[in-house]
Design a protein around this motif. Structure first.
Motif: not given
Length: 325
Positions: A233-257
């Motif tokens: 039940x949140x609006x989530x923004x990841x800014x400057x995503x080009x500076x996320x590693x592949x593992x960080x991106x996968x971790x962040x995307x799988x936080x979606x609830x």
């Protein structure tokens, strides 16, 4: 330089008060339109005499009438509105997302002001943010990727569509090594998060924003702090995503609830990761572009809405990259 046969056209505006607003203080709006089209505009009572070629007069007339209609609807006219009318007029080709939203204006209402996209790419992006649970905005600096995403988040919060806003960035230094920063954890990470605070201050009154931050209705945190969370039940923004590693991106995307929306913004030309470390944004583009419910929106130098020199600078760098590739 204007070419072609010069002619004149006279436009009549029934409400003299609105015509004053259309002209702007010291006729600055007319001056802006003149410089963009090459026409000359003279005010005579409740009329505007436009001198130029048929083509330039048509362009100036279209913008003047659109701005006057805006004033008739009770809206203001500022330089950004003039810029938007010219940009939207130049970009006639709309994609499917724009047609979904309709031909009318796309507006984002916040507590402090009404936000309207200035380009077709921005309009398609805002449409995608409302229509999709996961959206990517990719392009150069100054194209409004983060600003519009935060505006949509504030809109969804104040209309009750989400319960909180979570804004995140990788805490990566842009080329310079700053060393250890003084203070507690908040003091250390706030410099990296300042662009997100700037956007929020544009959309929410100061006291209300401070209260929401204190009550964790709005959270601003480094990407590393997202591990282990489920963001519902949140609006989530990841800014400057080009500076996320592949593992960080996968971790962040799988936080979606459940009940959440997620927006990923980034600029592929401004990667600050160590040499040899792949960008998670590039991996996400490659792996997710065919998944239904995920949208990818792209911006170019033509969509820059900062100072005109910013667009020229970006185009110069893009041309250099194209020549060397």
């Amino acid at each position: 330089m204007t070419t072609g046969t010069l002619t004149n056209a006279v436009l009549e505006f029934p409400d003299n008060r609105l015509l004053i607003d259309l002209c702007g203080e010291y006729d600055r709006n007319l001056t802006d339109i003149e410089s963009r089209t090459g026409v000359q505009i003279l005010r005579r009572g409740n009329q505007l005499a436009v001198h130029g070629t048929e083509e330039t007069i048509a362009a100036a007339t279209e913008v003047l009438q659109a701005l006057y209609e805006r004033l008739e609807q009770g809206r203001d006219v500022d330089p950004g509105d003039i810029d938007r009318e010219f940009r939207m007029g130049e970009e006639a080709q709309l994609d499917d997302q724009l047609e979904m939203f309709g031909a009318g204006p796309v507006e984002i209402k916040t507590r402090k002001k009404l936000i309207e996209p200035r380009t077709d790419a921005q309009k398609a992006y805002v449409t995608a943010l409302f229509a999709n649970e996961l959206a990517f905005g990719i392009g150069p600096a100054g194209t409004g990727k983060t600003y519009l995403a935060v505006a949509v988040g504030v809109n969804m919060l104040i209309t009750g569509q989400v319960d909180k806003i979570i804004l995140s960035r990788p805490a990566v230094e842009a080329g310079e090594k700053l060393g250890y920063l003084p203070g507690d954890m908040k003091d250390k990470v706030d410099p990296y998060m300042q662009p997100l605070y700037d956007a929020l201050n544009d959309f929410l009154p100061g006291k209300q924003l401070a209260r929401m931050l204190e009550e964790k209705v709005i959270e601003i945190a480094p990407l590393a702090f997202m591990r282990g969370r489920t963001l519902s039940n949140a609006f989530v923004v990841l800014d400057e995503a080009q500076n996320a590693t592949s593992m960080q991106m996968k971790m962040f995307l799988t936080r979606l609830g459940e009940g959440s929306r997620m927006v990923i913004t980034g600029d592929r030309t401004q990667v600050d990761l160590p040499r040899g470390v792949p960008s998670g944004l590039a991996d996400a583009e490659r792996l997710l572009d065919r998944i239904k419910g995920i949208s990818f929106n792209y911006f170019t130098g033509k969509d820059v809405v900062r100072h005109p020199l910013v667009a020229a600078i970006i185009e110069a760098y893009e041309a250099d990259i194209a020549r060397s590739s």
